[in-house]
Design a protein around this motif. Sequence first.
Motif, mmCIF file in Angstrom:
data_model
loop_
_atom_site.group_PDB
_atom_site.id
_atom_site.type_symbol
_atom_site.label_atom_id
_atom_site.label_comp_id
_atom_site.label_asym_id
_atom_site.label_seq_id
_atom_site.Cartn_x
_atom_site.Cartn_y
_atom_site.Cartn_z
ATOM 1 N N ILE A 230 0.881 -1.157 0.000
ATOM 2 C CA ILE A 230 0.000 0.000 0.000
ATOM 3 C C ILE A 230 0.928 1.219 0.000
ATOM 4 O O ILE A 230 1.891 1.265 0.763
ATOM 5 C CB ILE A 230 -0.902 0.031 1.246
ATOM 6 C CG1 ILE A 230 -1.731 -1.258 1.347
ATOM 7 C CG2 ILE A 230 -1.792 1.261 1.235
ATOM 8 C CD1 ILE A 230 -2.666 -1.494 0.188
ATOM 9 N N PHE A 231 0.657 2.194 -0.853
ATOM 10 C CA PHE A 231 1.566 3.326 -1.006
ATOM 11 C C PHE A 231 0.944 4.604 -0.468
ATOM 12 O O PHE A 231 -0.244 4.859 -0.661
ATOM 13 C CB PHE A 231 1.925 3.506 -2.488
ATOM 14 C CG PHE A 231 2.727 4.755 -2.764
ATOM 15 C CD1 PHE A 231 4.058 4.824 -2.408
ATOM 16 C CD2 PHE A 231 2.133 5.859 -3.363
ATOM 17 C CE1 PHE A 231 4.797 5.981 -2.653
ATOM 18 C CE2 PHE A 231 2.863 7.012 -3.613
ATOM 19 C CZ PHE A 231 4.205 7.065 -3.256
ATOM 20 N N HIS A 232 1.778 5.402 0.212
ATOM 21 C CA HIS A 232 1.328 6.728 0.637
ATOM 22 C C HIS A 232 2.497 7.705 0.546
ATOM 23 O O HIS A 232 3.595 7.412 1.013
ATOM 24 C CB HIS A 232 0.802 6.714 2.070
ATOM 25 C CG HIS A 232 0.250 8.048 2.502
ATOM 26 N ND1 HIS A 232 -1.059 8.415 2.284
ATOM 27 C CD2 HIS A 232 0.842 9.119 3.108
ATOM 28 C CE1 HIS A 232 -1.256 9.641 2.753
ATOM 29 N NE2 HIS A 232 -0.112 10.085 3.241
ATOM 30 N N TYR A 233 2.232 8.856 -0.075
ATOM 31 C CA TYR A 233 3.223 9.919 -0.122
ATOM 32 C C TYR A 233 2.832 10.972 0.910
ATOM 33 O O TYR A 233 1.706 11.497 0.872
ATOM 34 C CB TYR A 233 3.277 10.550 -1.519
ATOM 35 C CG TYR A 233 4.387 11.577 -1.663
ATOM 36 C CD1 TYR A 233 5.638 11.193 -2.123
ATOM 37 C CD2 TYR A 233 4.175 12.911 -1.322
ATOM 38 C CE1 TYR A 233 6.665 12.121 -2.241
ATOM 39 C CE2 TYR A 233 5.196 13.845 -1.432
ATOM 40 C CZ TYR A 233 6.436 13.437 -1.896
ATOM 41 O OH TYR A 233 7.464 14.348 -2.001
ATOM 42 N N ILE A 234 3.736 11.269 1.844
ATOM 43 C CA ILE A 234 3.455 12.276 2.858
ATOM 44 C C ILE A 234 3.743 13.653 2.271
ATOM 45 O O ILE A 234 4.901 14.006 2.030
ATOM 46 C CB ILE A 234 4.296 12.051 4.132
ATOM 47 C CG1 ILE A 234 3.979 10.691 4.763
ATOM 48 C CG2 ILE A 234 4.032 13.163 5.136
ATOM 49 C CD1 ILE A 234 4.741 10.406 6.043
ATOM 50 N N ASP A 235 2.701 14.386 1.999
ATOM 51 C CA ASP A 235 2.870 15.753 1.498
ATOM 52 C C ASP A 235 3.463 16.625 2.589
ATOM 53 O O ASP A 235 3.249 16.393 3.793
ATOM 54 C CB ASP A 235 1.523 16.337 1.071
ATOM 55 C CG ASP A 235 0.959 15.644 -0.164
ATOM 56 O OD1 ASP A 235 1.731 15.432 -1.122
ATOM 57 O OD2 ASP A 235 -0.237 15.304 -0.151
ATOM 58 N N PHE A 236 4.205 17.652 2.162
ATOM 59 C CA PHE A 236 4.734 18.582 3.160
ATOM 60 C C PHE A 236 3.564 19.303 3.816
ATOM 61 O O PHE A 236 2.626 19.725 3.129
ATOM 62 C CB PHE A 236 5.692 19.590 2.512
ATOM 63 C CG PHE A 236 6.558 20.269 3.534
ATOM 64 C CD1 PHE A 236 7.698 19.654 4.013
ATOM 65 C CD2 PHE A 236 6.187 21.496 4.054
ATOM 66 C CE1 PHE A 236 8.471 20.265 4.984
ATOM 67 C CE2 PHE A 236 6.955 22.114 5.022
ATOM 68 C CZ PHE A 236 8.104 21.497 5.492
ATOM 69 N N PRO A 237 3.589 19.449 5.136
ATOM 70 C CA PRO A 237 2.437 20.035 5.842
ATOM 71 C C PRO A 237 2.137 21.457 5.387
ATOM 72 O O PRO A 237 3.057 22.258 5.156
ATOM 73 C CB PRO A 237 2.891 20.023 7.317
ATOM 74 C CG PRO A 237 3.991 19.016 7.386
ATOM 75 C CD PRO A 237 4.664 19.039 6.057
ATOM 76 N N ASP A 238 0.841 21.764 5.243
ATOM 77 C CA ASP A 238 0.473 23.157 5.018
ATOM 78 C C ASP A 238 0.602 23.906 6.344
ATOM 79 O O ASP A 238 0.922 23.315 7.384
ATOM 80 C CB ASP A 238 -0.939 23.270 4.435
ATOM 81 C CG ASP A 238 -2.016 22.698 5.354
ATOM 82 O OD1 ASP A 238 -1.773 22.555 6.575
ATOM 83 O OD2 ASP A 238 -3.108 22.378 4.857
ATOM 84 N N GLU A 239 0.364 25.209 6.320
ATOM 85 C CA GLU A 239 0.643 26.012 7.512
ATOM 86 C C GLU A 239 -0.249 25.635 8.694
ATOM 87 O O GLU A 239 0.194 25.677 9.840
ATOM 88 C CB GLU A 239 0.516 27.493 7.171
ATOM 89 C CG GLU A 239 1.593 27.946 6.185
ATOM 90 C CD GLU A 239 1.653 29.454 6.015
ATOM 91 O OE1 GLU A 239 1.309 30.166 6.976
ATOM 92 O OE2 GLU A 239 2.038 29.912 4.934
ATOM 93 N N ALA A 240 -1.475 25.272 8.428
ATOM 94 C CA ALA A 240 -2.382 24.901 9.515
ATOM 95 C C ALA A 240 -1.913 23.628 10.207
ATOM 96 O O ALA A 240 -1.860 23.552 11.446
ATOM 97 C CB ALA A 240 -3.799 24.728 8.979
ATOM 98 N N LEU A 241 -1.563 22.622 9.410
ATOM 99 C CA LEU A 241 -1.084 21.372 9.989
ATOM 100 C C LEU A 241 0.270 21.582 10.658
ATOM 101 O O LEU A 241 0.539 21.016 11.723
ATOM 102 C CB LEU A 241 -0.984 20.288 8.914
ATOM 103 C CG LEU A 241 -0.534 18.899 9.383
ATOM 104 C CD1 LEU A 241 -1.492 18.354 10.450
ATOM 105 C CD2 LEU A 241 -0.443 17.936 8.199
ATOM 106 N N MET A 242 1.122 22.427 10.048
ATOM 107 C CA MET A 242 2.440 22.681 10.633
ATOM 108 C C MET A 242 2.312 23.329 12.010
ATOM 109 O O MET A 242 3.031 22.979 12.950
ATOM 110 C CB MET A 242 3.262 23.571 9.708
ATOM 111 C CG MET A 242 4.684 23.808 10.207
ATOM 112 S SD MET A 242 5.674 22.291 10.245
ATOM 113 C CE MET A 242 6.200 22.235 8.531
ATOM 114 N N GLU A 243 1.376 24.275 12.127
ATOM 115 C CA GLU A 243 1.177 24.900 13.438
ATOM 116 C C GLU A 243 0.759 23.857 14.474
ATOM 117 O O GLU A 243 1.232 23.873 15.616
ATOM 118 C CB GLU A 243 0.114 26.003 13.348
ATOM 119 C CG GLU A 243 -0.143 26.670 14.689
ATOM 120 C CD GLU A 243 -1.078 27.860 14.602
ATOM 121 O OE1 GLU A 243 -1.526 28.325 15.669
ATOM 122 O OE2 GLU A 243 -1.358 28.324 13.476
#
Length: 276
Positions: free
Chosen positions: A180-193
């Motif tokens: 099963i494949f998943h690419y972790i996208d770089f967090p947007d600002e909301a998730l980063m906070e």
Amino acid sequence: MNEQIGKSGFAGSRDYVASEELMASVNVAIALKKPLLIKGEPGTGKTMLAEAVAESLGKRLIIWNIKSTTKAQEGLYVYDTIQRLYDGQFGEAGVDDIARYIKLGKLGEAFDSEEQVVLLIDEIDKADLEFPNDLLWELDQMEFYIHETKRTVKAKHRPIVIITSNAEKELPDAFLRRCIFHYIDFPDEALMEEIVRVHYPDVEDNLLKSAMEVFYNIRSLRDIRKKPSTSELIDWINALQLGGISAEKIKGALPFIGVVVKKDEDLETVRHAGAL
């Protein structure tokens, strides 16, 4: 089906903020009993994911760190002929018992565990091209044969297998079909906070806002060779707090910027960009 998968599965952990998509991928891989292959740029939490899954599900974590010289056989078992020869020379008892000199590797340890474990195969793309293919049978069948003792090690409980890759090499199609494949996208600002506040819940709002603005601006610069990662932002926030830096000084002075920018060329690029 979605409710069944997520009902008692992975939902992040105290120290790891996971997106809904990532949690779903973990739980689908567990439900389908397939390895989860995780890709993403460095610093997006690929390795920490396995730690979070183990913590969340209350399972032991076994880590197999892959190097350029790693062979698949090492993950199963090794036969310590040198130690046996040494023991034979010095008259050690039990030298005829070959089983004493069979040492299970990380994959073998996961199969042989009395309880289900989480197995992290970290940075699989560092090994040679044949490495993933050499693991196909074992990962499919959850067993392997020890020729020296004529023993088959069969998994008592199928481990939760998480495999990380930095995309240094393309992985074989036959291997990819089994994952099963998943690419972790770089967090947007909301998730980063949200991620930063897990580590520093009392960080001052304006300091965090200013630091994140500079951080994302640096990442957006066209000529940056090494984009700063999540872990580097977290370290920078810590340095700013320890240094007593005010939010107003961050943009102009770029204090402790070496925590975020690690290449000479990138430092020059940031400086030439002027006020960020």
